[in-house]
Design a protein around this motif. Sequence first.
Motif, PDB file in Angstrom:
ATOM      1  N   ASP A   5       0.827  -1.210   0.000  1.00 14.22           N
ATOM      2  CA  ASP A   5       0.000   0.000   0.000  1.00 14.22           C
ATOM      3  C   ASP A   5       0.858   1.255   0.000  1.00 14.22           C
ATOM      4  N   SER A   6       1.987   1.180   0.708  1.00 12.99           N
ATOM      5  CA  SER A   6       2.847   2.366   0.790  1.00 12.99           C
ATOM      6  C   SER A   6       4.320   1.971   0.814  1.00 12.99           C
ATOM      7  N   VAL A   7       5.142   2.923   0.432  1.00 15.83           N
ATOM      8  CA  VAL A   7       6.598   2.733   0.417  1.00 15.83           C
ATOM      9  C   VAL A   7       7.227   4.001   0.985  1.00 15.83           C
ATOM     10  N   THR A   8       8.338   3.851   1.714  1.00 12.38           N
ATOM     11  CA  THR A   8       9.047   5.018   2.245  1.00 12.38           C
ATOM     12  C   THR A   8      10.288   5.282   1.401  1.00 12.38           C
ATOM     13  N   LEU A   9      10.432   6.542   0.989  1.00 12.47           N
ATOM     14  CA  LEU A   9      11.645   6.926   0.266  1.00 12.47           C
ATOM     15  C   LEU A   9      12.537   7.751   1.182  1.00 12.47           C
ATOM     16  N   LYS A  10      13.796   7.383   1.249  1.00 14.83           N
ATOM     17  CA  LYS A  10      14.767   8.140   2.052  1.00 14.83           C
ATOM     18  C   LYS A  10      15.713   8.876   1.108  1.00 14.83           C
ATOM     19  N   GLU A  11      15.744  10.184   1.284  1.00 16.16           N
ATOM     20  CA  GLU A  11      16.513  11.046   0.380  1.00 16.16           C
ATOM     21  C   GLU A  11      17.963  11.154   0.852  1.00 16.16           C
ATOM     22  N   VAL A  12      18.891  10.740  -0.035  1.00 16.75           N
ATOM     23  CA  VAL A  12      20.307  10.817   0.344  1.00 16.75           C
ATOM     24  C   VAL A  12      21.100  11.795  -0.534  1.00 16.75           C
ATOM     25  N   GLY A  13      20.383  12.550  -1.373  1.00 17.62           N
ATOM     26  CA  GLY A  13      21.070  13.449  -2.306  1.00 17.62           C
ATOM     27  C   GLY A  13      22.041  14.431  -1.667  1.00 17.62           C
ATOM     28  N   PRO A  14      21.642  15.117  -0.596  1.00 19.18           N
ATOM     29  CA  PRO A  14      22.580  16.097  -0.014  1.00 19.18           C
ATOM     30  C   PRO A  14      23.868  15.455   0.526  1.00 19.18           C
ATOM     31  N   ARG A  15      23.843  14.158   0.788  1.00 15.86           N
ATOM     32  CA  ARG A  15      25.065  13.464   1.236  1.00 15.86           C
ATOM     33  C   ARG A  15      25.683  12.652   0.098  1.00 15.86           C
ATOM     34  N   ASP A  16      25.021  11.572  -0.303  1.00 15.35           N
ATOM     35  CA  ASP A  16      25.591  10.700  -1.340  1.00 15.35           C
ATOM     36  C   ASP A  16      25.747  11.481  -2.636  1.00 15.35           C
ATOM     37  N   GLY A  17      24.772  12.340  -2.924  1.00 17.30           N
ATOM     38  CA  GLY A  17      24.801  13.122  -4.158  1.00 17.30           C
ATOM     39  C   GLY A  17      25.982  14.064  -4.207  1.00 17.30           C
ATOM     40  N   LEU A  18      26.108  14.897  -3.202  1.00 17.46           N
ATOM     41  CA  LEU A  18      27.124  15.954  -3.265  1.00 17.46           C
ATOM     42  C   LEU A  18      28.534  15.450  -2.979  1.00 17.46           C
ATOM     43  N   GLN A  19      28.659  14.310  -2.288  1.00 17.64           N
ATOM     44  CA  GLN A  19      30.011  13.862  -1.912  1.00 17.64           C
ATOM     45  C   GLN A  19      30.874  13.525  -3.131  1.00 17.64           C
ATOM     46  N   ASN A  20      30.210  13.242  -4.254  1.00 18.21           N
ATOM     47  CA  ASN A  20      30.947  12.803  -5.439  1.00 18.21           C
ATOM     48  C   ASN A  20      31.031  13.884  -6.518  1.00 18.21           C
ATOM     49  N   GLU A  21      30.546  15.068  -6.207  1.00 21.13           N
ATOM     50  CA  GLU A  21      30.557  16.143  -7.204  1.00 21.13           C
ATOM     51  C   GLU A  21      31.878  16.900  -7.154  1.00 21.13           C
ATOM     52  N   LYS A  22      32.336  17.301  -8.327  1.00 25.12           N
ATOM     53  CA  LYS A  22      33.567  18.117  -8.363  1.00 25.12           C
ATOM     54  C   LYS A  22      33.245  19.530  -7.913  1.00 25.12           C
ATOM     55  N   LYS A  23      32.085  20.011  -8.346  1.00 21.86           N
ATOM     56  CA  LYS A  23      31.724  21.393  -8.032  1.00 21.86           C
ATOM     57  C   LYS A  23      31.251  21.486  -6.582  1.00 21.86           C
ATOM     58  N   VAL A  24      31.802  22.425  -5.872  1.00 16.49           N
ATOM     59  CA  VAL A  24      31.388  22.603  -4.477  1.00 16.49           C
ATOM     60  C   VAL A  24      30.212  23.573  -4.431  1.00 16.49           C
ATOM     61  N   ILE A  25      29.125  23.104  -3.858  1.00 20.42           N
ATOM     62  CA  ILE A  25      27.930  23.943  -3.692  1.00 20.42           C
ATOM     63  C   ILE A  25      28.129  24.770  -2.417  1.00 20.42           C
ATOM     64  N   THR A  26      27.773  26.040  -2.459  1.00 15.71           N
ATOM     65  CA  THR A  26      27.974  26.880  -1.267  1.00 15.71           C
ATOM     66  C   THR A  26      27.048  26.410  -0.134  1.00 15.71           C
ATOM     67  N   THR A  27      27.441  26.713   1.081  1.00 13.51           N
ATOM     68  CA  THR A  27      26.644  26.319   2.244  1.00 13.51           C
ATOM     69  C   THR A  27      25.228  26.902   2.124  1.00 13.51           C
ATOM     70  N   GLU A  28      25.167  28.152   1.723  1.00 13.97           N
ATOM     71  CA  GLU A  28      23.869  28.823   1.590  1.00 13.97           C
ATOM     72  C   GLU A  28      22.958  28.083   0.595  1.00 13.97           C
ATOM     73  N   ASP A  29      23.538  27.674  -0.530  1.00 17.02           N
ATOM     74  CA  ASP A  29      22.745  26.961  -1.544  1.00 17.02           C
ATOM     75  C   ASP A  29      22.333  25.570  -1.053  1.00 17.02           C
ATOM     76  N   LYS A  30      23.232  24.902  -0.328  1.00 25.41           N
ATOM     77  CA  LYS A  30      22.855  23.582   0.232  1.00 25.41           C
ATOM     78  C   LYS A  30      21.669  23.736   1.169  1.00 25.41           C
ATOM     79  N   VAL A  31      21.745  24.754   2.005  1.00 26.12           N
ATOM     80  CA  VAL A  31      20.681  24.971   2.997  1.00 26.12           C
ATOM     81  C   VAL A  31      19.355  25.256   2.280  1.00 26.12           C
ATOM     82  N   ALA A  32      19.412  26.123   1.280  1.00 27.66           N
ATOM     83  CA  ALA A  32      18.177  26.457   0.540  1.00 27.66           C
ATOM     84  C   ALA A  32      17.604  25.208  -0.127  1.00 27.66           C
ATOM     85  N   TRP A  33      18.482  24.362  -0.641  1.00 27.74           N
ATOM     86  CA  TRP A  33      18.063  23.135  -1.343  1.00 27.74           C
ATOM     87  C   TRP A  33      17.448  22.126  -0.358  1.00 27.74           C
TER      88      TRP A  33
END
Length: 301
Positions: A5-33
Amino acid sequence: MKWPDSVTLKEVGPRDGLQNEKKVITTEDKVAWINLLSKTGLTYIEITSFVHPKWIPTLADAMEVAKAIERRKEVTYAALIPNQRGLENALEANIDEIAVFMSASETHNLKNINKSINETFPVLRKVVQDSIHSRKKVRGYLSTVFGCPYEGAVEIDNILRVSDTLFEMGIDELSLGDTIGVANPKQVQEVLEILLKRFPSTKIAMHFHDTHGTALANVLAAIEMGITTFDGSIGGIGGCPYAPGASGNVATEDLLYMLSNMGIEVGVQLSDMLSAAKYIQKKLGRALPSHNLQAALAVKE
Ligand code: HMG
Ligand code: MG
């Protein structure tokens, strides 16, 4: 097949997503996101990791991010923790849930956290105990369950040994990681068939990277086995810098689209997720792998 009937999704983008990016997102932008993600209906967001900043430079602002985000009471804000130092920082940052991690294969464990599997056990045991003492829930990640970038196939006995030990330490949930995205649905069912003889399906989550495009099929295979918790990364970003060849997790919005159109309750708004995906695509400055994001952008163009 009776779908759940239902499924839970756990969002890992701010951790797993950003840890592998070359571009560093500013703290302010991470917070807004993260604030945008908090308003989508998601109930669990892994917002960062308290690892050594030399090992993962893009998440060096973990403390600032955790302290600056707007907290909603219906959302659990989790962080990835490798050791006692990480736990101290996470507690200072008032993280709701602690996520510990290790691998089923010796070489990935060593490359990722600089310790053998046996050396990691006492470190995590203390982290789990102290987290429980601080009234925090603990999630465990087991990496390289379906294949290791250094060793190839991983023996089921190694998977069982580490899973048993993590549960015995007191973790609440184990997330089984296809770290380099090599799993196929048959393999997923074979591994789960063995694990589910020891642990209830409610204690197991799946964490699929989508390197070879098999992640959604693997999710369905896991649902058939009774699993109802899945990790996703918005935009499909992510990967482990210490697992060569690993690409992003299955995009959370692709999971959401598929499951909600099957009549499965997820509780997350696709339009809000797409807004958050567009936001981070713009900041990263490249087209992200998410099918739903690209489909939505194509319609608008
Ligand atoms: P180490 O160098 O062995 O650490 O790294 P150490 O314990 O020997 O300490 C060395 C120095 O680091 C000391 O400082 C410590 O205080 C400091 P000094 O005394 O020299 O000034 N230190 C720290 N500083 C800040 N935060 C900390 C910390 N710990 C020690 N937490 C360590 C060991 C585990 C720290 C390192 O290997 C590390 O940070 N690894 C993290 C790697 C990582 O984040 N990988 C990606 C996440 S895992 C993943 O993506 C898989 C997953 O998604 C599931 C899947 O897909 O399968 C979860
Ligand atoms: Mg991962």
